[in-house]
Scaffold this motif. Structure first.
Motif, PDB file in Angstrom:
ATOM      1  N   ALA A  61      58.159 -18.554  85.796  1.00 19.11           N
ATOM      2  CA  ALA A  61      58.470 -17.196  86.252  1.00 19.11           C
ATOM      3  C   ALA A  61      59.945 -16.864  86.059  1.00 19.11           C
ATOM      4  O   ALA A  61      60.305 -15.683  85.971  1.00 19.11           O
ATOM      5  N   ARG A  62      60.822 -17.897  85.986  1.00 22.51           N
ATOM      6  CA  ARG A  62      62.254 -17.673  85.808  1.00 22.51           C
ATOM      7  C   ARG A  62      62.700 -17.884  84.373  1.00 22.51           C
ATOM      8  O   ARG A  62      63.883 -17.693  84.051  1.00 22.51           O
TER       9      ARG A  62
ATOM     10  N   LYS B 125      55.121 -13.847  88.907  1.00 23.39           N
ATOM     11  CA  LYS B 125      55.944 -13.410  90.017  1.00 23.39           C
ATOM     12  C   LYS B 125      55.103 -12.788  91.121  1.00 23.39           C
ATOM     13  O   LYS B 125      55.329 -13.043  92.320  1.00 23.39           O
TER      14      LYS B 125
ATOM     15  N   ALA C 118      61.059 -15.094  94.917  1.00 17.70           N
ATOM     16  CA  ALA C 118      59.798 -14.434  95.257  1.00 17.70           C
ATOM     17  C   ALA C 118      59.826 -13.903  96.675  1.00 17.70           C
ATOM     18  O   ALA C 118      59.351 -12.801  96.961  1.00 17.70           O
TER      19      ALA C 118
ATOM     20  N   ALA D 103      63.063 -20.055  92.320  1.00 16.49           N
ATOM     21  CA  ALA D 103      61.963 -19.131  92.012  1.00 16.49           C
ATOM     22  C   ALA D 103      61.235 -18.718  93.277  1.00 16.49           C
ATOM     23  O   ALA D 103      60.891 -17.546  93.464  1.00 16.49           O
TER      24      ALA D 103
ATOM     25  N   ASP E  39      62.053 -10.857  96.692  1.00 15.28           N
ATOM     26  CA  ASP E  39      61.352  -9.732  96.093  1.00 15.28           C
ATOM     27  C   ASP E  39      60.321  -9.174  97.052  1.00 15.28           C
ATOM     28  O   ASP E  39      60.097  -7.957  97.127  1.00 15.28           O
TER      29      ASP E  39
ATOM     30  N   ARG F 184      55.721 -13.413  83.050  1.00 13.36           N
ATOM     31  CA  ARG F 184      56.617 -13.595  84.186  1.00 13.36           C
ATOM     32  C   ARG F 184      56.269 -12.648  85.341  1.00 13.36           C
ATOM     33  O   ARG F 184      56.315 -13.033  86.502  1.00 13.36           O
ATOM     34  N   GLU F 185      55.903 -11.419  85.022  1.00  6.60           N
ATOM     35  CA  GLU F 185      55.530 -10.479  86.077  1.00  6.60           C
ATOM     36  C   GLU F 185      54.237 -10.901  86.763  1.00  6.60           C
ATOM     37  O   GLU F 185      54.094 -10.779  87.985  1.00  6.60           O
TER      38      GLU F 185
END
Length: 534
Positions: A364-365, A378, A82, A78, A85, A374-375
């Motif tokens: 989050a996953r 994240k 992150a 995760a 992302d 989750r968003e």
């Protein structure tokens, strides 16, 4: 007037800064106390970021190493996701920020970046609903369970702001027995008293600025109210309109209390005479002129000046002291006898150890959790990893810069400020392979605890000149040499600026008389006439 629209192409080069880079530069520039505050705010607002408590042992693999299995592997994945992302957002999803020549645009860039972030309050469901979901999943944290928060307790135990001078004087005035007509005028006068205790606003101006609800007072009424304020409020000398009046009010108060009997024969008589008639000559150290005008002996004048040392030129400071700024060194320099060199290490014992919360990283996953949750997590995980990376980068950069300074300024630590050598920031930047702006941010508002005391890190970066022998010496070292010459001079026959320049030249540094005058002013050292002792 005619308005037209048209399309055109324009080529140009622009430098783009992503929010992550801006955050990294901001954190690099922060002094230690400000960084601690920033981290505390992030810990309070970002649930995915947590502090490793002292004595707590990290679970195997909890350093978020990629490729771990099981629960920890989920946390690592995760966190890694992150980070990836964040990189994609920096290069694809987010709009880069342009850097222009105008410094005023920095705030606009930051504002536009903050406004582009998703607002938690604008989500489809409330924070309380999100909290309920986390509780149902059994992932509640201690602070969500209603436990006492150490940060809130610390804020509650912080000392309250001390009362201002005007507030303290108003409290005194409310308990003073004066004529009913003078009470509101005294309050009005007190509101114009400055922090050092002086009333520099003319009474006519105070009358013009009086509230419309108050009957317009006469100048005679204001004079009476001012006299009451000066005589009835503490400390003595407050509400004086100039230095002479301030000192005379204090002398009056001390004489009324019998404070002159301990000063020897004559009491406050000589001091009062000097203040009333010869204050200008005293400020210019024209003591022989005062002897000629008054017929007093030099010893009597010196005794009167010694009496004046009991007076305060800023009586308001007795009630309100300016809070001294707290300095926490970012680094500590010590001498290592084994290696015969000075070593530097960061003063990071106060810094909390940060990590990403594994439960929120797993959530989050979790594809079964709501998309909004989750968003939200994240986004917070990305912010948490950004902060952790920026703090680590700050530590590495700052320590590298300090090590260069320690190696270059070895003689300063051995012998003192007179051995300070020129050290341009460009030289350090080239040695480290970074931009000079990075070095400038790294040394801004930073202090080091050294064998020579706590000194600003920026003070080691100075330009300089060459001695007659060709040795480079910084201008701060020249100032230190100048101060040493002045401290050793004969106070009954102080050196002129020309003579000071000659004395400094004897030490191998040639400087002009105007340079001596400039450095003397920067060191708050008066001219030879004012330094003369009679």
């Amino acid at each position: 007037m005619r308005f037209d629209t048209s399309q055109q192409m324009k080529f140009g080069q622009h430098m783009k800064l992503a929010p992550r880079m801006i955050q990294s530069m901001e954190i690099l520039q922060m002094p230690l106390l400000q960084l601690e505050e920033r981290i505390a705010q992030e810990l309070e607002s970002n649930a995915t970021l947590e502090q490793v408590e002292p004595g707590e042992t990290a679970e195997p693999g909890e350093e978020l190493a990629p490729g771990a299995d099981g629960v920890v592997g989920g946390v690592a994945a995760a966190a890694q996701e992150a980070r990836e992302d964040a990189r994609r957002e920096n290069h694809e999803g987010e709009r880069p920020m342009e850097v222009t020549d105008s410094g005023a645009d920095d705030f606009q860039r930051l504002d536009s970046f903050e406004s582009s972030l998703p607002d938690a309050a604008a989500n489809e469901y409330s924070a309380s609903e999100r909290y309920d979901e986390l509780r149902e999943l059994g992932l509640s944290r201690a602070r969500l369970e209603g436990e006492r928060d150490a940060k809130s307790d610390a804020m509650a135990n912080t000392a309250a702001r001390s009362a201002s001078l005007a507030e303290q004087l108003q409290d005194q005035w409310s308990m003073v027995d004066v004529e009913e007509s003078l009470a509101p005028l005294g309050e009005l006068i007190i509101s114009f008293i400055e922090d050092d205790g002086y009333l520099r606003t003319p009474l006519e101006t105070i009358i013009d600025r009086a509230p419309t609800t108050m009957a317009r007072p006469t100048i005679e009424q204001m004079e009476r109210a001012l006299k009451a304020v000066q005589l009835l409020l503490d400390p003595p000398g407050v509400a004086a309109r100039d230095l002479r009046e301030c000192l005379l009010l204090q002398i009056d108060a001390l004489e009324a209390e019998g404070g002159g009997t301990a000063l020897g024969e004559g009491g406050w008589g000589v001091a009062r005479r000097l203040v009333e008639d010869h204050l200008e000559d005293l400020s210019q150290n024209r003591l022989p002129k005062i002897v000629e005008k008054t017929g007093l002996s030099m010893e009597e004048i010196k005794r009167g000046m010694e009496q004046m040392r009991h007076l305060d030129i800023a009586p308001g400071r007795r009630l309100v002291n300016e809070r001294a700024s707290i300095i926490v060194p970012d680094a500590i320099i010590e001498f290592d006898a084994d290696s015969n060199r000075y070593v530097a290490y960061l003063n990071d014992s106060r810094m909390p150890n940060l990590r990403v919360n594994k439960e929120y990283a797993m959530l989050a996953r979790d594809r079964t959790a709501p998309k909004e949750t989750r968003e939200f997590l994240k986004k917070n995980l990305t912010n948490a990893t950004w902060l952790i990376d920026a703090v680590d980068q700050r530590k590495r950069t700052l320590l590298r810069v300090i090590n260069v300074v320690v190696d270059a300024q070895r003689e300063y630590f051995d012998y003192g400020p007179q051995s300070l050598r020129p050290l341009p920031m460009t030289q350090v930047a080239e040695q480290l392979g970074v931009h000079v702006a990075t070095v400038s941010r790294a040394v801004a508002d930073k202090y080091m605890f050294t064998p020579r005391g706590v000194v600003p890190l920026r003070s080691f970066f100075t330009s300089g000149t060459q001695t007659e022998s060709g040795e480079e010496v910084s201008w701060d070292a020249v100032k230190a040499a100048l101060k040493e010459v002045i401290d050793a001079e004969d106070k009954k026959n102080p050196l002129s600026d020309d003579a000071l320049a000659e004395e400094v030249k004897k030490r191998g540094v040639e400087i002009a008389r105007r340079t001596v005058a400039k450095y003397r002013s920067q060191l708050n050292i008066p001219s030879a006439r004012l330094r003369k002792a009679f």
